[in-house]
Design an enzyme around this catalytic site. Structure first.
Site, PDB file in Angstrom:
ATOM      1  N   GLY A   1      62.699  15.784 -85.356  1.00  0.00           N
ATOM      2  CA  GLY A   1      61.595  16.539 -84.626  1.00  0.00           C
ATOM      3  C   GLY A   1      61.920  17.777 -84.757  1.00  0.00           C
ATOM      4  O   GLY A   1      63.607  18.710 -84.848  1.00  0.00           O
TER       5      GLY A   1
ATOM      6  N   PRO B   1      63.030  21.087 -84.321  1.00  0.00           N
ATOM      7  CA  PRO B   1      63.935  22.499 -83.218  1.00  0.00           C
ATOM      8  C   PRO B   1      63.603  22.077 -81.442  1.00  0.00           C
ATOM      9  O   PRO B   1      62.497  22.673 -81.387  1.00  0.00           O
ATOM     10  CB  PRO B   1      64.314  23.873 -83.374  1.00  0.00           C
ATOM     11  CG  PRO B   1      63.796  23.373 -84.818  1.00  0.00           C
ATOM     12  CD  PRO B   1      62.133  22.874 -84.842  1.00  0.00           C
ATOM     13  N   GLY B   2      64.164  22.408 -80.391  1.00  0.00           N
ATOM     14  CA  GLY B   2      64.249  22.695 -78.800  1.00  0.00           C
ATOM     15  C   GLY B   2      63.446  21.829 -77.991  1.00  0.00           C
ATOM     16  O   GLY B   2      62.848  22.164 -77.233  1.00  0.00           O
ATOM     17  N   THR B   3      63.354  20.222 -79.437  1.00  0.00           N
ATOM     18  CA  THR B   3      62.357  19.333 -78.383  1.00  0.00           C
ATOM     19  C   THR B   3      63.415  18.257 -77.929  1.00  0.00           C
ATOM     20  O   THR B   3      62.320  17.376 -76.872  1.00  0.00           O
ATOM     21  CB  THR B   3      61.637  18.965 -79.370  1.00  0.00           C
ATOM     22  OG1 THR B   3      62.758  18.418 -80.258  1.00  0.00           O
ATOM     23  CG2 THR B   3      61.013  19.165 -80.160  1.00  0.00           C
TER      24      THR B   3
ATOM     25  N   THR C   1      69.177  16.691 -78.912  1.00  0.00           N
ATOM     26  CA  THR C   1      70.858  16.899 -78.171  1.00  0.00           C
ATOM     27  C   THR C   1      70.666  16.000 -76.684  1.00  0.00           C
ATOM     28  O   THR C   1      71.992  15.746 -76.381  1.00  0.00           O
ATOM     29  CB  THR C   1      71.571  18.590 -77.649  1.00  0.00           C
ATOM     30  OG1 THR C   1      71.292  18.979 -78.832  1.00  0.00           O
ATOM     31  CG2 THR C   1      72.695  19.191 -77.310  1.00  0.00           C
TER      32      THR C   1
ATOM     33  N   GLU D   1      43.095  44.327 -84.457  1.00  0.00           N
ATOM     34  CA  GLU D   1      43.650  42.859 -83.016  1.00  0.00           C
ATOM     35  C   GLU D   1      42.485  42.652 -82.558  1.00  0.00           C
ATOM     36  O   GLU D   1      41.709  41.431 -82.849  1.00  0.00           O
ATOM     37  CB  GLU D   1      43.934  42.959 -82.543  1.00  0.00           C
ATOM     38  CG  GLU D   1      45.850  43.799 -82.247  1.00  0.00           C
ATOM     39  CD  GLU D   1      46.896  42.730 -83.568  1.00  0.00           C
ATOM     40  OE1 GLU D   1      46.269  41.232 -83.893  1.00  0.00           O
ATOM     41  OE2 GLU D   1      47.795  43.152 -84.389  1.00  0.00           O
TER      42      GLU D   1
END
Ligand code: ADP
Ligand code: ZN
Length: 569
Positions: free
Chosen positions: A174, A176-178, A181, A398
């Site tokens: 999945g 990164p950062g989910t 680890t 913007e």
């Protein structure tokens, strides 16, 4: 170092290739170390490179004259193809952020250094962790699946008695950062066994044979400990698909992979050792890794939905003094496509802002500042050198994005528009939050193209055709990407029907040119429509730009107020 104006990025939070982009300086290092196998030269802003270990990466295209020769002199295969980057559009896209780049990045080399340093932080050390499932918010399915593995590590005998063969390897995949680890650590913590982490990237640049022997050492250590969890992060670095012809570009990579497979097959049944691996991209893994007896349990770890985001925010704010005005439910709603790591980072940055101004508690203001920082980097503090003209251009650009979002669909939420430049080179952005839903419709994609084109359209209407700026460059990249996918990958165009570009390209059938023409047509039609909408709402556009110039940042209620004041009139 003020560079001409404005290049503008529409960052759709695409989770699949972020990690594959490396700074140009790091690429040069790889080149000098003889690690680069192939470079795909074309005219796109990013070029693809393939390392000796078959890792495919993107880096900035230097577009210098001697580049090709330099590559050739380093023995790199140069492949020149003006191939269409045909990435399949993920169905879940869109935090659309329109950034405007005013300055070049200064910090690139610093960033490269940081990246180099972080490449091998995970050491081959043994420790068991105190981390448990209580530290992981959301990720319900993953936890359920891993619960069984924990039970197995604790009581392998029972499984043996019932003749159950449990997976030796679990693959977590999945974005990164989910929390992959984190989950692996939690498995070790819950089972109360040692945790042996390594990272696949540590094996990338090693000497012949060293990768394989490191793998053997790792398993030996784990076996000596008895029950344990071995964790291999970034498994794709060693487990990439081998080439079609069976020959891999890197024998060394293969040797490491083979050692891993051999070790995993060499386990005695029911020893209580589990190998957990993690990757951001399951699709690039060699099938050999996924066969029974190897990583035959695959668990997807997804980006958190709104409820999971709320849980994660609650968890990470537990030890932080939040002001009563902070509404975590609302914050959860406004952080679509944020990973757990990003949410954690958001709260951390907010706390640091609070400390910096000696506040007693973290307020919405601190969170807003942190939000900006997490998305685009630090605010540039000295803004005196920005000319009024530049400010005006950014404001119209913007406001164009923001207004198109609001005008084509009332349910679109624009939560923030800003013309504050950041130190990382972003000149402004417009942030709209799409409805959280599983699929994007064709209409959604058309809308997204128009929102992306809104910046350029506003520039053209207000300053004239000859004064359009470079600010729209990445908006156009984004718009083209969506339009091309619509025609070529998603079967959403009447003329082209259900045909798929990938298949055409793989068979070398030359519909490509027609597809390019059709993509161009779609963009032109939608651009016309965008221009018309803005011309009709010119007064509103002026009003929003003026407020932006005065206040620099507008929030959702400001934007809604401005829009509805015109509806009433
Ligand atoms: P991955 O391995 O998937 O890249 P990590 O496990 O390294 O992600 O996550 C990095 C950090 O982000 C964690 O240490 C934790 O602080 C936070 N985090 C990520 N996901 C979660 C989650 N589901 N619950 C709580 N914190 C999380
Ligand atoms: Zn833009």
């Amino acid at each position: 170092m003020s560079i001409t104006l404005v290049s503008s990025i529409f960052v759709y939070n695409k989770n699949y290739n972020k990690d594959n982009i490396i700074p140009y300086t790091l690429f040069l290092k790889h080149l000098n170390n003889g690690l680069v196998k192939e470079v795909y030269l074309n005219d796109t802003p990013k070029i693809k490179i393939v390392l000796d270990n078959n890792n495919e990466l993107l880096t900035d295209n230097p577009r210098t004259e001697g580049f090709k020769e330099a590559l050739l002199m380093h023995g790199v295969d140069v492949i020149e193809k003006n191939q269409i980057e045909n990435q399949i559009l993920p169905l879940l896209i869109l935090i659309s952020l329109a950034f405007t780049l005013v300055y070049f990045r200064k910090n690139i080399s610093k960033q490269a250094e940081k990246e180099m340093a972080s490449m091998s932080v995970i050491e081959n050390s043994d420790y068991s962790t105190q981390i448990g499932f209580k530290d992981v918010a959301g990720n319900k399915e993953a936890k359920a699946s891993l619960g069984e593995i924990i039970d197995y590590i604790k009581n392998p005998e029972i499984y043996k008695e019932f003749g159950v063969r449990l997976p030796r390897g679990v693959l977590l995949y999945g974005s990164p950062g989910t929390g992959k680890t984190l989950l692996a650590k939690a498995v070790a913590g819950e089972a109360n066994v040692p945790f042996y982490p390594v990272s696949g990237s540590d094996f990338v640049q090693v000497y012949a044979g060293l990768g394989a022997s490191r793998i053997r050492d790792l398993f030996k250590k784990a076996k000596e400990a008895g029950k344990s969890v071995i964790f291999i992060d970034e498994i794709d670095c060693i487990g990439k698909k081998r080439r079609n012809n069976g020959i891999s570009g890197s024998e060394e990579g293969d040797r490491t992979l083979n050692a891993l497979l051999a070790e995993m097959s060499g386990f005695k049944e029911n020893e209580g050792i589990v190998v957990v691996a993690a990757t951001n991209r399951i699709d690039v893994l060699d099938e050999a890794l996924l066969r029974p007896g190897r990583f035959d349990r695959q668990v997807e770890v997804e980006l958190p939905d709104i409820n999971a985001r709320y849980e994660i925010l609650k968890l990470h704010s537990k030890n932080k003094p939040l002001s009563n005005e902070v509404d975590l439910k609302k914050l959860a709603a406004e952080t679509i496509y944020f990973s757990g790591a990003k949410l954690e980072n958001l709260l951390n940055e907010a706390a640091m802002f609070a400390i910096r101004v000696k506040a007693k508690r973290i307020t919405n203001e601190h969170i807003n500042k942190a939000y900006y920082k997490v998305l685009v980097g630090d605010e540039k503090l000295d803004r005196s050198y920005i000319t009024n003209k530049d400010k005006e251009i950014t404001a119209y650009h913007e406001a164009g994005h923001a207004l198109i979002a609001k005008l084509i669909d009332k349910t679109n939420r624009v939560t923030k528009v800003s013309i504050i430049p950041s130190t990382s080179g972003v000149g402004g952005f417009s942030l709209n939050i799409p409805e959280e839903k599983m699929y994007k419709t064709k209409k959604d994609l058309y809308s997204n193209i128009m929102i992306a084109l809104g910046g350029r359209a506003a520039e053209e209407i207000v300053f004239g055709k000859d004064n359009i700026t470079t600010g729209a460059s990445s908006d156009l990249e984004k718009a083209t990407d969506i339009a091309l996918s619509l025609v070529g990958n998603l079967g959403m165009d009447d003329d082209f029907g259900l045909i798929n570009l990938n298949v055409l390209m793989s068979k070398d059938i030359r519909e490509n040119k027609k597809i390019v023409m059709r993509t161009k047509e779609i963009l032109e039609e939608l651009y016309e429509e965008t221009i018309e909408i803005l011309i009709k709402s010119r007064a509103l556009l002026d009003k929003m730009s003026n407020e932006l110039i005065i206040r620099e940042t507008l929030y959702e209620n400001d934007i809604n107020r401005i829009c509805s004041s015109f509806e009433a009139a």
